[in-house]
Design an enzyme around this catalytic site. Sequence first.
Site: not given
Length: 290
Positions: A93, A138
């Site tokens: 992220a 992520g």
Amino acid sequence: MSVTMAMRASAQRTGRISVRALSTSTQEVSVERHTGNDLGILTLSLNRPHAKNALSRSLVHSMRGALSSIRSDSTVRALVLRSSVPRVFCAGADLKERALMTPSEVEQFLYDMKLMFRELEALPQPTIAALDGAALGGGLELSLCCDLRVAGQSALLGLPETSLAIIPGAGGTQRLARLVGPSRTKALVFTARKFGAAEALRMGVVTDMAEGAGEDAAYERAMEWAREILPNGPVAVRMAKRAIDHAGSVDLATGLDIEQLCYAQVIPTQDRLEGLRAFKEKRKPNYTGH
């Protein structure tokens, strides 16, 4: 969205000639449709070099747009997800962007990102993640949405969220646990441990490890996997994926029923008849996806 056409031919390690057409692109995501011997393979590339492909709102939006087009494209028989940024697949992220978000904006972003991950996971076509470089947080979670993962020698994987006083929030606790088991997932998440390609292969986090040390070694190996998928019946491959995807979430009896329903979808196809003819005539079948 800009539209560009660029043709190039390159000799692969297998001796095949692959001609590729760069069909559509945004600043952060490009879709490359291969032609020639590799017709039916599509490469989806992440291209956000200044942020190491960190997952921002704009990147998530671009990915969702690309996936929406791919989902209904019956000409795509295999998808390779890669990075066009050297030494990194996806850094996770975009924490700099997130630091500027309000709590409600963070909640909305996580919702959109999870939708994008689910849309990738739910594609009917086989998907292969090529991990050349770092795939952390992520980034690893994104690769877990693919059917297969190939790691290059430079790959660095991990779910380090607990070191930031958060937890994997895009499916990592669930998808990794289904892949390698709850105990091993707990060990990796509790310690925020990072690991390389060989260990990832040993644990079963990745499907394969590229032997070469080149910058695009994982991508080249992922393309080899895609080429192995390419000659097979596309409807059959899609139905096999659908059946297998249910294997870990239902009991055996239900799973067998789902398998039978998926099998029923291939019976009326022309490809099934072509396969029987080709077997009888001792030749390679020519499948059309019908």
